[in-house]
Scaffold this motif. Structure first.
Motif, PDB file in Angstrom:
ATOM      1  N   ILE A  82       1.860  -5.842  -5.855  1.00 40.41           N
ATOM      2  CA  ILE A  82       2.317  -4.684  -6.639  1.00 40.41           C
ATOM      3  C   ILE A  82       3.537  -4.055  -5.969  1.00 40.41           C
ATOM      4  N   ARG A  83       3.454  -3.914  -4.665  1.00 34.22           N
ATOM      5  CA  ARG A  83       4.556  -3.323  -3.911  1.00 34.22           C
ATOM      6  C   ARG A  83       5.860  -4.092  -4.150  1.00 34.22           C
ATOM      7  N   VAL A 132      -1.402  -3.649 -14.164  1.00 32.95           N
ATOM      8  CA  VAL A 132      -0.994  -2.632 -13.210  1.00 32.95           C
ATOM      9  C   VAL A 132       0.324  -3.036 -12.555  1.00 32.95           C
ATOM     10  N   CYS A 133       1.237  -2.065 -12.399  1.00 37.98           N
ATOM     11  CA  CYS A 133       2.437  -2.314 -11.625  1.00 37.98           C
ATOM     12  C   CYS A 133       2.971  -0.984 -11.108  1.00 37.98           C
ATOM     13  N   THR A 134       3.982  -1.038 -10.293  1.00 34.36           N
ATOM     14  CA  THR A 134       4.549   0.200  -9.773  1.00 34.36           C
ATOM     15  C   THR A 134       5.473   0.825 -10.811  1.00 34.36           C
ATOM     16  N   HIS A 181      -9.877   1.848  -7.972  1.00 32.63           N
ATOM     17  CA  HIS A 181      -8.678   2.559  -8.420  1.00 32.63           C
ATOM     18  C   HIS A 181      -8.259   3.625  -7.414  1.00 32.63           C
ATOM     19  N   THR A 232      -4.564   3.567  -5.631  1.00 32.31           N
ATOM     20  CA  THR A 232      -3.598   4.668  -5.717  1.00 32.31           C
ATOM     21  C   THR A 232      -3.430   5.360  -4.369  1.00 32.31           C
ATOM     22  N   LEU A 292      -0.996   2.833  -2.724  1.00 31.46           N
ATOM     23  CA  LEU A 292       0.300   2.553  -3.344  1.00 31.46           C
ATOM     24  C   LEU A 292       0.941   3.754  -4.026  1.00 31.46           C
ATOM     25  N   LEU A 319       0.521   4.567 -10.147  1.00 32.62           N
ATOM     26  CA  LEU A 319       0.637   3.205 -10.678  1.00 32.62           C
ATOM     27  C   LEU A 319       0.636   3.232 -12.198  1.00 32.62           C
TER      28      LEU A 319
END
Ligand SMILES: [Fe+3]
Ligand SMILES: [Mg+2]
Ligand SMILES: [Zn+2]
Ligand SMILES: [Zn+2]
Lengths: 754, 328
Positions: free
Chosen positions: A208-209, A225-227, A310, A314, A317, A320
């Motif tokens: 994701i990062r 899910v993504c940034t 989740h 979060t 990261l 999101l």
């Protein structure tokens, strides 16, 4: 003294039995407690004062997530007990026949969150942490009673430590109990490689990062899910989903984090933290993410983590993008094998676990209007909680709902169980999910409908299915209700009204006269209604295509207004209308918004539902924010011979085209359009009130997703002495139609039996 | 000349009309006998059908009511595996109908009958009050070769579904004409004898065939699916539609799946014969755009699904009412 106590309400799967046992032990009451198909039965023994105190406790206190509807107490023959125990026998006594109340999926509680974040806890960073008062429920339940063996947790044998915790304390009888050693574990799959547990998490976070799009298994299905910070990541997500343009929701680790982007009122904070953990539409104050996330929208769908996984994501990261794991027009994916089959260059990996989901549920969507929540998509966290009607249905009812935002409603007694949102019934998988969902809920709630209600539309898949079912159940046809009447009735059902002026604005509904309706003022009383006023019925060409193509809607209105364009396309539309090729007379409000949006050059296509109307609303908001005055426009209100009023949008279109030519400030015109419409709503309601005396107004229909319009109508009506009611617990769009149908069926039954 | 009520009297004017228009165009020994009924040879299983034609306009790009009334009935006979042989035709003429038009229609009927290999062996003419309209009913007789056994209930799992050409041409041509829109869309109106013969002579295991007329392919396939209690899946990209018709449909929001054709058939064949069947269709006149468009997925559920390019699956119902929007 020994008494037999029955507790009704949401008392299963919320830690209610451990709560009862704790109260009993504290007070020195002996006996037992057990689950019985959705209700809780207790035998309590002790001296009379102690037992009374115990019963009072049951009225006053309850664990988080429980809702006690009613507590009944009956004297019992004296019986000696030497302790208070939780009875697992499943033997039920004196069952009431009342449909049970089943808990929705519950978000991670504060105690579990502390353990999750505490390095010394044995469930430190365990993504599937839960206890007796939190964790998945409805999505993994197969049958009642709610026990480990009746959920998909049955696939996981408890380890000795969990086994021990299951006997007492916070996890006493927590059916979803599990840990690093025995429960579901994280798995990450990426191009044939597999990682597990902490490694899977670390790898997923890396993906994701680095701008990847991950499929993450949530409570009711997969999520993508993504940034939100990387344009190419969000773009990839849009490509994966099928080039959708709709704004995405963003999950934040905390309310504080949300405040950096959006304004959050107290009511909005309460809604964000409520058991459903819905996506809440909040006013954006700082645009901090890349523009691909929410486009030019004034609102951001923000929500909080509802599981340990989740929370961990979060926490690690930050905010999101989290959106339903589905492809355009398809329903949410919830089976691992479906997701693992997906072969797309835009999907970087799948983060999942092996606990099966039985009922697919999207994340719910809600907002706060005038301090009160309004559910916009009713799914995870709300379903299958019932709504209580003011009257009881003689026969259990199945209401089929609409077709595009399909959901059904099962009604038994005074309890109306609205299903989750399924999607467009024309889609094969949606229609399968709907059918399976119906069977599942009927079985769980033990409701066998004896009456079927559906829409009048001859082309609705739900109508065809309802006709099928009705024939099988009753050897007669279903009760068919007019679409907008059902919309108005959904508000009546929620607010226990026996009559109202239903102002229902939406795109399309089949009218009792065979034309298409959509801008309606219905005087409703009991199960009846009269169409008192409506937008002018104008020929619209193009069938369903006109709902996508706002230029086509604009062309049709131009024709109605006697305007012409020189283009071959326009001539074709003109000819089609003249010769009535694929043309229907329609009083649609949704298409009017589309047409105005296109005529002002604001938006010409609905790539997702409501896009043109939202853009028009945004233009009006821009005028407001800039302190510009609305341009004056007016809907003439004409009276027909039969007393029906016609709100003449065709005249408004002519005025609008003139103002476009004269002034050209589209924002002011957009605001003027909203003002003119709310003025017309007030004027029509006053005329109806003058004749009928009715001063209650129900505002419903998908067009009222528009906050500027809703706000204007609401205040103009209130200032003029009307009582205004809205949809709160069910959507004002077609997702709420099933509730209205169920209510109308119940009233019809009653009127029939009088 | 205009048709008057006298032309329907059964007297001299009627005979004159028949001689001048119908005998002239349809002449053949059976008809020439002018008896109350035609007596024709034949000793096989007989297929019989009838259809009435009330199309407006009478002449349209790519055809006319004359060609249409032959093709419609001939194609219906062909779909049961019959070899069409004889046709009857009944004319209902409204007062004021134009005899020149009638001439043209009769000539077109004769030409099409010749192409389809059928003889018009009996007829009737009536005149009613009205505004010059022309309506035709045709009935047809064909012979079904021994061993030919087709039924919409014979579709089986794995079978291939084919279409003989582009969808929607006739419907779009008629609508264009009615709307007085200029374009180059032509009706596909054609007899399908050549391609049916090709299929049967090549020994293709045909389960069922149907000409795709009113209600369109969507409606026909729903009939197959429910008769055979099977699930048919179509692949959207495989459906042949000309660019012109596609553009026309897009503007008006029409779905080619529900549009009428007058020279297209859909055929369900055993899986192993799919390619052979396709070749038969493609090598026939009117079959150059034929395509394999789907298959029978499974048994036990009568429904038609459409797989879209983005991987979604849409349920295709039978036509329920033109253009009634569903989207809210
Ligand atoms: Fe609606
Ligand atoms: Mg026919
Ligand atoms: Zn917990
Ligand atoms: Zn464990």
């Amino acid at each position: 003294m020994t008494v037999f106590i029955t507790v009704f309400g949401i008392v299963q799967g919320v830690g209610y039995r451990p709560f009862v046992a704790a109260q009993a032990k504290e007070l020195g009451v002996k006996g037992w407690v057990r689950n019985c198909g959705g209700i809780v039965q207790i035998t309590a023994s002790g001296d009379p004062e102690t037992v009374e105190g115990f019963v009072r406790r049951l009225h006053e206190k309850r664990p988080e997530g429980a809702q006690v509807e009613r507590v009944t107490v009956k004297p019992q023959p004296e019986e000696p007990f030497d302790e208070f125990r939780i009875d697992l026998s499943g033997k039920c006594k004196g069952h009431t026949g009342e449909a049970p109340v089943i808990p929705p999926d519950l978000p991670m509680c504060e105690s579990c969150k502390k353990e999750l974040q505490n390095p010394k806890d044995r469930r430190y960073r365990y993504p599937f942490i839960s206890c007796a008062s939190c964790g998945p429920r409805y999505s993994i339940m197969n049958t009642l009673p709610y026990d480990r063996g009746t959920t998909t947790m049955q696939d996981f044998a408890m380890c000795p430590s969990c086994e021990k915790e299951y006997q007492a304390g916070r996890r006493c009888h927590a059916q979803t109990i599990s840990c690093h050693d025995c429960g579901p574990q994280l798995i990450l799959r990426d191009q044939g490689m597999v990682w597990e547990k902490e490694e899977a998490f670390a790898k997923a976070a890396d993906l994701i990062r680095n701008g990847g799009v991950l499929a993450v298994k949530g409570v009711g299905g997969y999520q993508f899910v993504c940034t939100p910070d990387k344009e190419d990541a969000v773009e990839r997500l849009r490509l994966l989903k099928g080039r959708e343009k709709k704004p995405f929701a963003v999950m934040f680790p905390s309310v504080e984090a949300i405040r950096a982007h959006c304004s959050v009122s107290d009511e909005e904070e309460t809604l964000l933290k409520s058991v459903a953990r819905p996506i809440v539409l909040l006013r954006i104050t700082e645009k901090l993410f890349c523009p691909q996330v929410s486009g030019e929208s004034r609102f951001l769908g923000a929500f909080l983590p509802c599981t340990g996984l989740h929370q961990l994501l979060t926490d690690t990261l930050g905010p999101l993008v989290v959106t339903s794991g589905n492809f355009t027009s398809e329903p949410i994916l919830y089976r691992d094998e479906e997701l693992l089959k997906v072969d797309s260059p835009f999907l970087s990996g799948v983060l999942y676990h092996t606990r099966r989901i039985l009922s697919p549920l999207d994340d719910s969507v809600a907002r706060v209007f005038e301090g009160t929540p309004q559910v916009i998509r009713r799914s995870r966290g709300y379903v299958p909680l019932p709504l209580l009607f003011a009257r009881r249905a003689g026969k259990p009812v199945l209401a089929m709902g609409g077709d595009l935002k399909s959901s059904f409603c099962l009604l038994k007694g005074d309890r109306a169980y609205v299903s989750q949102y399924f999607g467009d019934m024309e889609n094969y998988q949606v229609s399968r999910n709907y059918r399976n969902g119906l069977k599942h809920m009927e079985r769980l709630l033990r409701i066998e409908p004896l009456s079927v209600a559906c829409d009048m539309h001859p082309g609705y898949h739900t109508t065809a299915f309802g006709e099928d079912l009705a024939l099988r159940i009753t050897a007669a046809g279903p009760l068919k209700f007019q679409h907008h009447h059902a919309h108005a009735a959904s508000v009546m059902a929620e607010h226990h009204l026996d009559g109202c002026i239903g102002v229902v604005f939406d795109g399309t509904g089949y009218g009792t006269d065979g034309t298409v309706w959509g801008g309606e003022f219905l005087l409703c009383s009991g199960a009846d209604f009269e169409r008192r006023a409506h937008l002018r019925s104008v020929p619209l060409c193009g069938g369903d295509a006109v709902a996508k193509n706002a230029v086509l809607a604009a062309d049709c209105y131009r024709c109605a207004a006697g305007e012409a364009l020189g283009s071959p396309r326009f001539e074709m539309v003109q000819a089609a209308i003249k010769h009535r090729i694929n043309t229907q007379d329609s009083s649609s409000m949704g298409r009017l918004f589309d047409a105005v949006s296109a005529l002002l050059g604001i938006r010409e296509e609905n790539s997702y539902e409501g896009e043109c109307a939202i853009a028009l609303e945004n233009a009006a908001a821009a005028a407001k924010d800039a302190g510009k005055a609305p341009l004056f426009l007016e809907f003439p209100i004409l009276e027909k011979e039969n007393g029906e009023m016609v709100v003449d949008q065709v005249s408004l279109i002519s005025q609008l085209l003139e103002t476009v030519r004269a002034d050209g400030d589209k924002d002011r015109i957009a605001l003027g359009f909203h003002e003119a419409l709310s003025d017309a709503v007030l004027a029509v309601c006053r005329k109806i009130r003058a004749k009928s005396g009715e001063k209650r107004v129900a505002l419903s229909g998908g067009v009222f997703a528009n906050l500027i319009l809703l706000h204007q109508c609401y205040h103009k009506l209130i200032e003029n002495g009307f009582c205004v009611f809205l949809n709160n617990a069910v959507p004002s769009n077609d997702g709420g139609v099933c509730l209205g149908q169920a209510w109308l069926a119940a009233v019809t039954q009653q009127e029939g039996s009088e | 000349m205009k048709i008057t009520m006298a032309h329907g009297s059964g007297g001299k004017s009627t005979s004159e009309l028949i001689a001048a228009v119908f005998e002239k165009n349809f002449h053949n020994p059976v008809l020439a006998r002018m008896e109350d009924s035609a007596v024709v040879p034949g000793a096989e299983r007989i297929a019989v059908t009838t259809d009435s034609f009330v199309v407006t306009p009478l002449f349209f790009p790519g055809g006319d009511i004359g060609r249409l009334c032959i093709c419609g009935t001939v194609n219906d006979l062909l779909m049961s595996g019959a070899k069409p042989r004889y046709l009857t035709c009944g004319f209902i003429l409204e007062e004021g109908a134009d005899t020149d038009q009638l001439q043209k229609i009769a000539a077109s009927m004769a030409e099409t009958a010749k192409e389809a290999g059928v003889s018009i062996v009996a007829g009737d003419t009536k005149v009613v009050e009205g505004q010059g309209g022309i309506y035709i009913n045709t009935a047809g007789v064909g012979f079904v070769p021994a061993g030919t056994d087709l039924s919409s209930s014979y579709c089986k799992k794995g079978d291939a579904v084919l279409i003989s050409g582009n969808l929607g041409d006739h419907h779009a041509a008629i609508l264009s004409e009615r709307m007085q829109i200029k374009n180059t869309i032509l009706s596909d109106c054609a007899p399908l004898g050549e391609m049916v013969n090709a299929l049967l002579e090549a020994g293709v295991k045909v389960r069922t065939m149907r000409d795709v007329t009113r209600g369109g392919l969507g409606t026909v396939l729903n009939e197959f699916a429910s008769a055979s209690n099977c699930r048919i899946e179509l692949i959207e990209e495989k459906l042949p539609v000309s660019a012109q018709v596609r553009g026309f449909c897009d503007i008006l929001g029409l779905d080619p799946l529900y549009m009428g054709n007058e020279g297209k058939m859909t055929v369900v064949v055993a899986p192993e014969d799919a390619e052979k069947a396709l070749a038969c269709l493609k090598n026939s006149k009117y079959g150059e755009n034929a395509a394999i468009i789907g298959s029978v997925l499974s048994q036990g559920h009568g429904e038609v699904l459409l797989r879209t390019p983005i991987g979604g699956t849409r349920i295709v119902t039978a036509l329920y009412g033109e253009g009634l929007p569903r989207i809210c």
